[in-house]
Design a protein around this motif. Structure first.
Motif, PDB file in Angstrom:
ATOM      1  N   LYS A   1     -60.360 -40.757 -10.237  1.00 33.60           N
ATOM      2  CA  LYS A   1     -60.051 -40.965  -8.828  1.00 33.60           C
ATOM      3  C   LYS A   1     -58.550 -41.171  -8.605  1.00 33.60           C
ATOM      4  O   LYS A   1     -57.961 -40.589  -7.706  1.00 33.60           O
ATOM      5  CB  LYS A   1     -60.828 -42.180  -8.335  1.00 33.60           C
ATOM      6  CG  LYS A   1     -60.606 -42.490  -6.884  1.00 33.60           C
ATOM      7  CD  LYS A   1     -61.646 -43.479  -6.415  1.00 33.60           C
ATOM      8  CE  LYS A   1     -61.392 -43.847  -4.972  1.00 33.60           C
ATOM      9  NZ  LYS A   1     -62.504 -44.596  -4.421  1.00 33.60           N
ATOM     10  N   TRP A   2     -57.939 -41.972  -9.459  1.00 31.27           N
ATOM     11  CA  TRP A   2     -56.527 -42.316  -9.218  1.00 31.27           C
ATOM     12  C   TRP A   2     -55.554 -41.408  -9.970  1.00 31.27           C
ATOM     13  O   TRP A   2     -54.519 -41.033  -9.433  1.00 31.27           O
ATOM     14  CB  TRP A   2     -56.284 -43.775  -9.596  1.00 31.27           C
ATOM     15  CG  TRP A   2     -56.703 -44.719  -8.497  1.00 31.27           C
ATOM     16  CD1 TRP A   2     -57.309 -44.375  -7.316  1.00 31.27           C
ATOM     17  CD2 TRP A   2     -56.527 -46.135  -8.464  1.00 31.27           C
ATOM     18  NE1 TRP A   2     -57.524 -45.493  -6.554  1.00 31.27           N
ATOM     19  CE2 TRP A   2     -57.055 -46.588  -7.232  1.00 31.27           C
ATOM     20  CE3 TRP A   2     -55.993 -47.061  -9.352  1.00 31.27           C
ATOM     21  CZ2 TRP A   2     -57.048 -47.939  -6.875  1.00 31.27           C
ATOM     22  CZ3 TRP A   2     -55.979 -48.402  -8.986  1.00 31.27           C
ATOM     23  CH2 TRP A   2     -56.509 -48.832  -7.771  1.00 31.27           C
TER      24      TRP A   2
ATOM     25  N   TYR B   1     -52.628 -39.909  -1.160  1.00 33.20           N
ATOM     26  CA  TYR B   1     -53.330 -39.921  -2.445  1.00 33.20           C
ATOM     27  C   TYR B   1     -54.306 -41.098  -2.486  1.00 33.20           C
ATOM     28  O   TYR B   1     -54.157 -42.066  -1.751  1.00 33.20           O
ATOM     29  CB  TYR B   1     -52.325 -40.039  -3.592  1.00 33.20           C
ATOM     30  CG  TYR B   1     -51.435 -38.825  -3.721  1.00 33.20           C
ATOM     31  CD1 TYR B   1     -51.939 -37.644  -4.262  1.00 33.20           C
ATOM     32  CD2 TYR B   1     -50.118 -38.853  -3.277  1.00 33.20           C
ATOM     33  CE1 TYR B   1     -51.142 -36.526  -4.368  1.00 33.20           C
ATOM     34  CE2 TYR B   1     -49.312 -37.736  -3.390  1.00 33.20           C
ATOM     35  CZ  TYR B   1     -49.826 -36.568  -3.934  1.00 33.20           C
ATOM     36  OH  TYR B   1     -49.044 -35.466  -4.038  1.00 33.20           O
ATOM     37  N   ASN B   2     -55.271 -41.003  -3.392  1.00 32.86           N
ATOM     38  CA  ASN B   2     -56.243 -42.095  -3.533  1.00 32.86           C
ATOM     39  C   ASN B   2     -55.591 -43.395  -3.984  1.00 32.86           C
ATOM     40  O   ASN B   2     -55.978 -44.470  -3.572  1.00 32.86           O
ATOM     41  CB  ASN B   2     -57.296 -41.720  -4.575  1.00 32.86           C
ATOM     42  CG  ASN B   2     -58.337 -40.771  -4.029  1.00 32.86           C
ATOM     43  OD1 ASN B   2     -58.724 -40.868  -2.869  1.00 32.86           O
ATOM     44  ND2 ASN B   2     -58.783 -39.841  -4.845  1.00 32.86           N
ATOM     45  N   MET B   3     -54.646 -43.253  -4.888  1.00 29.91           N
ATOM     46  CA  MET B   3     -54.067 -44.447  -5.505  1.00 29.91           C
ATOM     47  C   MET B   3     -52.951 -45.014  -4.618  1.00 29.91           C
ATOM     48  O   MET B   3     -52.121 -44.255  -4.143  1.00 29.91           O
ATOM     49  CB  MET B   3     -53.493 -44.070  -6.869  1.00 29.91           C
ATOM     50  CG  MET B   3     -53.012 -45.237  -7.691  1.00 29.91           C
ATOM     51  SD  MET B   3     -52.542 -44.651  -9.340  1.00 29.91           S
ATOM     52  CE  MET B   3     -51.960 -46.164 -10.075  1.00 29.91           C
TER      53      MET B   3
ATOM     54  N   GLN C   1     -69.399 -49.746  -7.632  1.00 32.85           N
ATOM     55  CA  GLN C   1     -69.690 -48.378  -7.220  1.00 32.85           C
ATOM     56  C   GLN C   1     -71.056 -47.907  -7.705  1.00 32.85           C
ATOM     57  O   GLN C   1     -71.580 -46.927  -7.203  1.00 32.85           O
ATOM     58  CB  GLN C   1     -68.662 -47.411  -7.841  1.00 32.85           C
ATOM     59  CG  GLN C   1     -67.258 -47.621  -7.377  1.00 32.85           C
ATOM     60  CD  GLN C   1     -67.118 -47.239  -5.929  1.00 32.85           C
ATOM     61  OE1 GLN C   1     -67.767 -46.315  -5.459  1.00 32.85           O
ATOM     62  NE2 GLN C   1     -66.304 -47.978  -5.212  1.00 32.85           N
TER      63      GLN C   1
ATOM     64  N   GLN D   1     -62.797 -44.298 -12.278  1.00 31.88           N
ATOM     65  CA  GLN D   1     -61.593 -44.801 -11.614  1.00 31.88           C
ATOM     66  C   GLN D   1     -60.338 -44.012 -11.997  1.00 31.88           C
ATOM     67  O   GLN D   1     -59.464 -43.805 -11.159  1.00 31.88           O
ATOM     68  CB  GLN D   1     -61.409 -46.288 -11.933  1.00 31.88           C
ATOM     69  CG  GLN D   1     -60.378 -46.981 -11.053  1.00 31.88           C
ATOM     70  CD  GLN D   1     -60.771 -46.978  -9.575  1.00 31.88           C
ATOM     71  OE1 GLN D   1     -61.962 -46.932  -9.244  1.00 31.88           O
ATOM     72  NE2 GLN D   1     -59.766 -46.990  -8.698  1.00 31.88           N
TER      73      GLN D   1
ATOM     74  N   ASN E   1     -66.977 -38.411  -9.243  1.00 30.23           N
ATOM     75  CA  ASN E   1     -66.267 -38.441  -7.968  1.00 30.23           C
ATOM     76  C   ASN E   1     -66.718 -37.343  -7.008  1.00 30.23           C
ATOM     77  O   ASN E   1     -66.107 -37.152  -5.953  1.00 30.23           O
ATOM     78  CB  ASN E   1     -64.758 -38.318  -8.217  1.00 30.23           C
ATOM     79  CG  ASN E   1     -64.152 -39.637  -8.669  1.00 30.23           C
ATOM     80  OD1 ASN E   1     -63.875 -40.514  -7.852  1.00 30.23           O
ATOM     81  ND2 ASN E   1     -63.975 -39.800  -9.967  1.00 30.23           N
TER      82      ASN E   1
ATOM     83  N   GLN F   1     -60.918 -36.043  -5.069  1.00 26.93           N
ATOM     84  CA  GLN F   1     -61.675 -36.380  -3.875  1.00 26.93           C
ATOM     85  C   GLN F   1     -62.805 -35.360  -3.832  1.00 26.93           C
ATOM     86  O   GLN F   1     -62.727 -34.328  -4.498  1.00 26.93           O
ATOM     87  CB  GLN F   1     -60.756 -36.249  -2.670  1.00 26.93           C
ATOM     88  CG  GLN F   1     -59.322 -36.566  -3.054  1.00 26.93           C
ATOM     89  CD  GLN F   1     -58.418 -37.016  -1.946  1.00 26.93           C
ATOM     90  OE1 GLN F   1     -58.737 -36.908  -0.784  1.00 26.93           O
ATOM     91  NE2 GLN F   1     -57.269 -37.530  -2.331  1.00 26.93           N
TER      92      GLN F   1
ATOM     93  N   ASP G   1     -56.524 -37.913  -9.081  1.00 19.50           N
ATOM     94  CA  ASP G   1     -56.568 -37.956  -7.613  1.00 19.50           C
ATOM     95  C   ASP G   1     -57.714 -37.110  -7.050  1.00 19.50           C
ATOM     96  O   ASP G   1     -57.551 -36.386  -6.065  1.00 19.50           O
ATOM     97  CB  ASP G   1     -55.225 -37.517  -7.002  1.00 19.50           C
ATOM     98  CG  ASP G   1     -55.177 -37.828  -5.499  1.00 19.50           C
ATOM     99  OD1 ASP G   1     -55.489 -38.982  -5.143  1.00 19.50           O
ATOM    100  OD2 ASP G   1     -54.881 -36.927  -4.700  1.00 19.50           O
TER     101      ASP G   1
END
Ligand code: WTA
Length: 575
Positions: free
Chosen positions: A242-243, A17-19, A37, A239, A275, A248, A246
């Protein structure tokens, strides 16, 4: 009960996972790192639509599908490059009519690609976009356009009858999508203008604290409040998407919320596109078959929905789930109302997935307390604060309470997507910050010894029906506009599927008799005046309603009547 639920934990299921692991992520996190970013890290100027769409056109994502759209009659897809081109053109259309930075532009449309193009184009010229639910009726539309002083609206011929143009002096332009007949004065054809619009467009670079979006939401008193968010919110949208989601850039993501609601913008537009993920938008009405086939058709990998929808799917039975191939799903999330542990158990059973609850509000702009892919899930809990967020349970003086004590759910002020203003109403804004250093959510909750937060209820009388916030005052005001209604009190009545339903207690004016027809007519009156979801499902006639000596309807007494509970302290009640 809570003791028992707390013991059941669904552990982290995998890696990739991203986080990072929660404790690690929380410890090492700084919002300043996220800012890097974005282009304004160096230029100081920004535009949400640039970061969400245009930026990707200079990357390998250029020809990637940004949006899958389908409804009963359309089936389309758009790449990032195509969305950039369309929203550039729409920006030119708005400029042609003099719309500029800071203007309020409303989008009142069914969920279609044109809605998304309109929102992006509006943001591109620096205007503040006001998304409206297509279910809103005239009264609700008028309140919002009037309060914000909107100069333009993008809508359809079918919805136009609910826009009282002649009563809105500030409203200069009506852009109609889908009108093939004659246009009246002041009306503009979306299709014709888009056909003629130049593809050369220069985006309006704004400051990070400039207005982005205005979402109206209900409180317990007064008309809906216009919650203003600014471009800076993108730090949080990026963010958390993204987390928490999740996301992508390989993901096909489906947020089931309408952009008329904050989830449908923060996480139906901004978060996923920032994202580089592919968004799925399905028009039309909810049906379990349709929803499962949407996941199957697009091979949805990440799915963000709401407890009422999950409960309705649960009600449609487990056999139905087996008729679809849902193997693409890898991450499932929920927001908007308490997510019952039973629903989480059901999710494990039928999808073999944990449903991750997330807590936040229109006012917070983005997710604040969540269950993460890399954290154990305790069914029934909203999870833990996002990195960079400090949450606590405080008493009415702002003192932090120890674990397992119920109190006000409060957040340390200063996260990137915090609302910046309540439109035209600074006093309302201040109310949220009445306890030094804290944002007071209006929710009550407790925190357990592991730092998980557990939702207990609203502190005020706000009703949460099928995930939508309805202010009882608004409904009461509409009810008493009906000639038969002398007074009205409105409460949320617990309901197994919708969380709560709206129940109205009314007293009739002299000369009116209670009848099925009259109650149906009153219900219809609210529906037409406000919105279908605001109309009471139940109306009960009483001779008199409980009131304080100052004449305020005592909703807590109505609630006690309804639930058969003791009415508590009645010292302020009139004789
Ligand atoms: C409620 C929705 C329990 C809460 C994004 C909050 C929740 C209000 C949850 C905001 C949750 C939201 N569990 N209750 N996970 N998420 N709520 O502004 O009462 O439409 O104050 O924003 O929804 O509703 P709003």
């Amino acid at each position: 009960m809570n003791e028992m639920i707390q013991k059941k934990v669904f552990p982290v299921t995998g890696e990739g996972y991203n986080m990072p692991a929660y404790e690690e992520a929380y410890k090492n996190f700084a919002w300043e790192d996220v800012e890097k970013q974005f282009s304004w890290h160096t230029t100081n100027k920004v535009n949400m639509a640039y970061e969400a769409i245009d930026r990707h056109v200079d990357t390998p994502l250029k020809n990637k599908t940004a949006l899958y759209y389908s409804d009963a009659s359309r089936d389309e897809q758009y790449t990032f490059e195509e969305l950039k081109a369309l929203s550039d053109k729409f920006g030119n259309v708005l400029r042609k009519y003099g719309i500029q930075k800071g203007d309020r532009v409303f989008v009142f449309m069914p969920r279609t690609p044109e809605l998304y193009v309109s929102v992006l184009g509006t943001i591109k010229v620096g205007a503040i976009v006001g998304p409206l639910f297509e279910a809103f009726m005239e009264g609700a539309v008028r309140d919002r356009l009037e309060d914000s002083g909107a100069v333009a609206i993008i809508t359809t011929p079918a919805l136009l009858s609910r826009v009282p143009v002649s009563e809105l002096p500030a409203l200069k332009h009506v852009i109609l999508f889908g009108e093939d007949g004659e246009l009246a004065e002041g009306q503009i054809s979306y299709e014709k203008e888009m056909e003629q619009a130049s593809a050369d467009f220069e985006i309006e670079w704004v400051d990070r604290e400039d207005g982005l979006i205005l979402h109206y939401t209900s409180g317990s008193t007064g008309k809906p409040k216009g919650i203003l968010h600014v471009h800076n919110a993108m730090i949080q949208h990026y963010q958390t998407a993204k987390w928490v989601l999740d996301l992508q850039d390989s993901d096909v993501y489906w947020c089931t919320a309408d952009p008329g609601w904050v989830t449908g913008t923060s996480y139906g537009i901004f978060g996923p596109w920032l994202n580089g993920a592919t968004n799925v938008v399905r028009g039309g009405r909810f049906s379990p078959q349709d929803w499962y086939s949407t996941i199957e058709k697009y091979k949805v990998t990440v799915w963000y929905s709401a407890p009422t929808a999950f409960r309705m799917l649960m009600g449609a039975g487990d056999e139905l789930v087996k008729q679809f191939d849902l193997a693409s799903l890898r991450h499932v999330l929920s927001v908007g109302e308490p997510l019952n542990p039973e629903v989480v158990y059901w999710g494990m059973k039928v999808f073999a997935k944990r449903i991750h609850d997330t807590w936040w509000m229109t006012e917070t702009g983005g997710q604040l307390i969540c269950n993460y892919a890399t954290m154990d899930v305790k069914p029934g809990s909203m999870g833990k604060p996002f990195p960079g967020i400090v949450a606590a349970i405080v008493d009415d003086e702002g003192n932090e309470l120890p674990p397992n004590r119920m109190g006000n759910l409060a957040i340390k002020t200063g996260w990137p997507s915090m609302m910046r203003r309540v439109w035209n109403n600074p006093a309302k804004y201040e109310e949220y910050f009445r306890l030094e250093g804290w944002y007071v959510s209006g929710d009550s909750a407790y925190m357990d010894e592991d730092g998980y937060f557990w939702f207990q209820g609203r502190v005020d009388d706000v009703i949460m029906t099928a995930g939508e916030r309805v202010g009882p005052f608004e409904v009461e005001s509409k009810l008493v506009e009906h000639p038969a209604v002398a007074e009205a009190g409105v409460i949320g009545k617990p309901d197994p599927v919708r969380g709560e339903i709206i129940k109205a207690f009314i007293a009739l004016r002299d000369g009116y008799e209670e009848s099925e027809e009259l109650l149906a007519e009153i219900r219809q009156f609210v529906k037409i005046g406000l919105a279908a979801h605001a109309a009471p499902r139940e109306i009960e006639v009483r001779d008199k309603l409980p009131k304080t000596r100052s004449g305020k309807i005592m909703r807590r007494v109505l609630k006690a009547w309804e639930l058969g509970l003791p009415t508590g302290d009645l010292s302020t009640m009139e004789d």
